[in-house]
Design a protein around this motif. Structure first.
Motif, PDB file in Angstrom:
ATOM      1  N   ASP A 143       0.819  -1.255   0.033  1.00 56.14           N
ATOM      2  CA  ASP A 143       0.012  -0.089   0.099  1.00 56.14           C
ATOM      3  C   ASP A 143       1.135   1.210   0.060  1.00 56.14           C
ATOM      4  OD1 ASP A 143      -2.189   1.736   0.372  1.00 56.14           O
ATOM      5  OD2 ASP A 143      -2.723   1.262   2.269  1.00 56.14           O
ATOM      6  N   ASN A 182      -4.794   4.331   1.879  1.00 56.90           N
ATOM      7  CA  ASN A 182      -4.769   5.143   2.666  1.00 56.90           C
ATOM      8  C   ASN A 182      -4.932   6.492   2.537  1.00 56.90           C
ATOM      9  OD1 ASN A 182      -2.132   6.471   2.647  1.00 56.90           O
ATOM     10  ND2 ASN A 182      -1.486   4.001   2.524  1.00 56.90           N
ATOM     11  N   ASN A 213     -11.317   3.896  -1.119  1.00 53.97           N
ATOM     12  CA  ASN A 213     -10.082   3.142  -0.592  1.00 53.97           C
ATOM     13  C   ASN A 213     -10.521   1.709  -0.629  1.00 53.97           C
ATOM     14  OD1 ASN A 213      -8.973   5.585   0.245  1.00 53.97           O
ATOM     15  ND2 ASN A 213      -9.836   5.401   2.399  1.00 53.97           N
ATOM     16  N   ASN A 238       1.249   0.696   5.865  1.00 59.47           N
ATOM     17  CA  ASN A 238       0.599   2.035   5.481  1.00 59.47           C
ATOM     18  C   ASN A 238      -0.913   1.724   5.353  1.00 59.47           C
ATOM     19  OD1 ASN A 238       2.840   3.562   5.165  1.00 59.47           O
ATOM     20  ND2 ASN A 238       3.253   2.858   3.129  1.00 59.47           N
ATOM     21  N   THR A 243      -4.298   1.498   6.863  1.00 57.23           N
ATOM     22  CA  THR A 243      -4.798   2.077   7.981  1.00 57.23           C
ATOM     23  C   THR A 243      -6.186   1.327   8.322  1.00 57.23           C
ATOM     24  OG1 THR A 243      -5.582   3.884   6.661  1.00 57.23           O
ATOM     25  CG2 THR A 243      -3.645   4.098   7.968  1.00 57.23           C
ATOM     26  N   ASP A 244      -6.769   0.750   7.252  1.00 56.62           N
ATOM     27  CA  ASP A 244      -8.262   0.107   7.250  1.00 56.62           C
ATOM     28  C   ASP A 244      -7.955  -1.406   7.858  1.00 56.62           C
ATOM     29  OD1 ASP A 244     -10.443  -1.490   6.719  1.00 56.62           O
ATOM     30  OD2 ASP A 244     -11.149   0.087   5.004  1.00 56.62           O
ATOM     31  N   ASN A 253       0.080   2.309  13.890  1.00 50.50           N
ATOM     32  CA  ASN A 253       1.008   1.967  13.313  1.00 50.50           C
ATOM     33  C   ASN A 253       2.127   1.261  13.988  1.00 50.50           C
ATOM     34  OD1 ASN A 253       4.112   2.537  11.972  1.00 50.50           O
ATOM     35  ND2 ASN A 253       2.673   2.623  10.382  1.00 50.50           N
ATOM     36  N   ASP A 272       0.056  11.618  12.678  1.00 50.56           N
ATOM     37  CA  ASP A 272       0.444  10.906  11.619  1.00 50.56           C
ATOM     38  C   ASP A 272       1.821  11.034  11.333  1.00 50.56           C
ATOM     39  OD1 ASP A 272       0.496  13.336  10.052  1.00 50.56           O
ATOM     40  OD2 ASP A 272      -1.555  13.070   9.481  1.00 50.56           O
TER      41      ASP A 272
END
Length: 614
Positions: free
Chosen positions: A9, A44, A52, A76, A78-79, A143, A173
């Motif tokens: 990603d 993301n 997305n 990366n 994030t879902d 993360n 972030d």
């Protein structure tokens, strides 16, 4: 031949190519009999969840069981649902799998030890610079690498007998703007500065330094700052940022080495770490590291900005040219010219054929791809357009061009609906510019706009058909005589073209309805309409005039054409046990006579035919 699947990603709008470059570096250096298939998305980047989902759908394209090994970069993603589904697919494939920079049970790990550099930085700050108050200026809380760095920071606090309450961990972030936000919060709310901001990456560190300077504060005079990742902005910033250096391409190489060891039956540790070293510099009060050549750096910045300006202009022109094309096929021709101008080694666009004939009811899969509908719409090899009859033919081409090749797949989608994908062969030119997303977004937006425009056009046509067509028989209705035909009828008569006008009435229709029911009557009407339509001469059409009455109109008529039409229609209907009466006439040059006058004349002729049967 070993096939490797790399699942990635992108970082924001940029493709992460370091892992692929490291893998390919080893393959080519050692002339390994291997091929890399990279399935990349930008899931993301957008705040639109459906968009997305459309990006993450690219991970449904490969059959992972067909690969010898899998490498995944999930840092990366994030879902959470998309991540868990992807890891489940990797595990269920049963293939050896390596995760870069993110721990997953059952997968081998490769990356730097994120804890060790933070511990080294903290010990340096505590022992050399006598720091006693800290803030961890972190990245995303979900993360993995950020969590490891934060956990190491907290372990150090405990070692120094300091509390998190007085030495907090902040979450944001990985962007420059996060550092700006952190610093503005301290300044606007008059919070006392810590001795040092320990930042999770260089972007956050430079954001803090820049915002402090704009507000009259100075690093390292008022407080210290450290970063992580050794980005160019850290090495060349004023003050030079204390940071952590790593060889990202080496991580890709190590991932491949793990797979090779597994294939050859060697024992492999669950965790493999590459070296990372702390570079102490001015932002923590140390001397400049000397790891910079400012003139060369400025040259690279200028060169990069100039190249980006050229690239941005090319993409803007491509988007403009794509958007102005009237058809999908023209759009693909425009993309072909662009790809040929880049002399790409290979570029292929595989799309669902239904985008060419869209209706309001047309929908594409939200899970996987409609493989029977996929077609290779565009293929460019070595700067020249070629063609493949089917996706299977493209797969055959790929199978004959495997060794030492890198294939990059990216999704084409409308929201969460999968329309197809693009495929790049050895996409070195993307490494130079990185911003693949900008190029794809412009192209996809053009596809989507034209698709929806054609959907509306076809919907309007369908509505016109509903308005102008008889819903029982499928031929035009009486309204269409005026709306569609009359103007053409008058225009061509004025040019001397003779029209034939035919009037048909079903015999004994009321009796048939009363005796056999309306369903039988409807069947008779359908047969009459179908037969009249079948034999109507070129340029003509058939209309349901009302009840059991029909009109046929056609240009370039003569008495012989009328006679032939009558014989064909009556003969076929008799074979279907259906009787009609038919009358007809030809137009003349008398322009005072209207279409209605000729229909009336044909109607009168029809009654003569009906009376002859009495």
């Amino acid at each position: 031949m070993k096939k490797i699947a790399l699942l990635t990603d992108g970082w924001r709008k940029f493709i992460v190519y370091a892992w692929a470059e490291g893998i390919m570096r080893k393959i080519r250096k050692e002339n390994l009999d291997m091929v890399l298939f990279q399935f990349n998305c930008f899931g993301n980047w957008s705040s639109d969840r459906e968009n997305n989902q459309g990006e993450y759908n690219i991970f449904n394209l490969p059959d992972l069981t067909a690969y010898d090994g899998i490498i995944i970069d999930a840092n990366n993603i994030t879902d959470y649902e998309a991540l868990q589904k992807l890891i489940r697919m990797v595990r269920e494939s049963g293939k050896p799998a390596v995760s870069i920079g993110h721990e997953f049970p059952g997968l081998y790990y490769v990356g730097i030890d994120n804890r060790k550099p933070i511990e080294e930085i903290m010990d340096h700050l505590y022992n050399v610079h006598n720091c006693r108050s800290f803030v961890f200026a972190g990245g995303p809380g979900d993360n993995f690498e950020n969590r490891q760095r934060a956990e190491s920071y907290l372990d150090c606090l405990q070692k120094y007998q300091l509390t998190e309450l007085n030495n907090p961990v902040l979450y944001g972030d990985y962007e420059f703007a996060t550092g700006v936000r952190y610093m503005n919060d301290y300044i606007e709310n008059h919070k006392p500065f810590p001795d040092v901001f320990v930042c999770s990456n260089d972007n956050i560190a430079t954001g803090i330094c820049r915002t402090a300077e704009l507000n009259g504060y100075h690093v390292p005079g008022d407080f210290l700052v450290t970063g992580f990742d050794n980005l160019e902005k850290a090495r060349n910033y004023l003050p030079q940022i204390t940071t952590v250096n790593m060889d990202r391409e080496l991580i890709g190489e190590r991932a491949l080495e793990i797979l090779i060891d597994l294939w050859e039956g060697r024992e492999v540790s669950s965790h493999t770490y590459t070296d990372a070293n702390v570079i102490f510099a001015e932002s923590c009060g140390c001397p400049n590291s000397g790891m910079v050549d400012y003139r060369n750096y400025l040259k690279s910045v200028i060169d990069s900005n100039c190249a980006k300006e050229v690239f941005d202009n090319e993409i803007a022109c491509l988007e403009r040219d794509v958007l102005k094309e009237p058809t999908m096929h023209d759009m693909f021709d425009t993309i072909e010219k662009y790809m040929c101008s880049k002399n790409v080694e290979g570029f292929f666009a595989v799309v669902d054929e239904r985008i060419f004939e869209p209706y309001m009811s047309t929908h594409f899969p939200t899970e996987g791809y409609s493989r029977p509908d996929l077609k290779v719409q565009l293929a460019v090899c070595n700067g020249k357009r070629t063609s493949f009859e089917s996706v299977e033919d493209l797969i055959g081409y790929i199978d004959h061009n495997l060794k030492g090749v890198h294939y990059l797949f990216n999704p084409i989608h409308f929201g969460n609906e999968a329309v197809g994908y693009t495929l790049h062969k050895n996409p070195v030119f993307l490494y130079e510019w990185s911003n693949l997303l900008d190029m794809q977004e412009g192209i996809i937006e053009g596809f989507k706009n034209l698709f929806h425009k054609k959907q509306l056009t076809n919907a309007m046509k369908q509505l016109e058909d509903v308005y102008n067509k008889d819903q029982l028989t499928g031929v035009f209705n009486r309204i269409a005589l005026t709306d569609i035909v009359e103007s053409r009828f008058n225009r061509e008569r004025a040019r001397g073209i003779i029209w034939g006008v035919v009037f048909v009435d079903a015999d004994n229709f009321k009796t048939l309805n009363d005796r056999y029911g309306h369903e039988y009557g409807d069947k008779v009407l359908k047969i009459i309409a179908k037969t009249m339509k079948k034999h109507v001469p070129e340029g003509g059409d058939v209309f349901r005039f009302g009840g059991d009455e029909f009109v046929a109109l056609f240009p370039n008529a003569s008495r012989g054409v009328l006679k032939s039409y009558r014989e064909k229609v009556v003969s076929e209907l008799e074979q279907n046990d259906t009787a009609i009466s038919m009358g007809s006439c030809l137009t003349n040059m008398n322009m005072t006579l209207t279409l209605s006058d000729y229909i009336s004349a044909a109607d009168g002729s029809m009654y003569l035919d009906k009376n002859d049967k009495s």
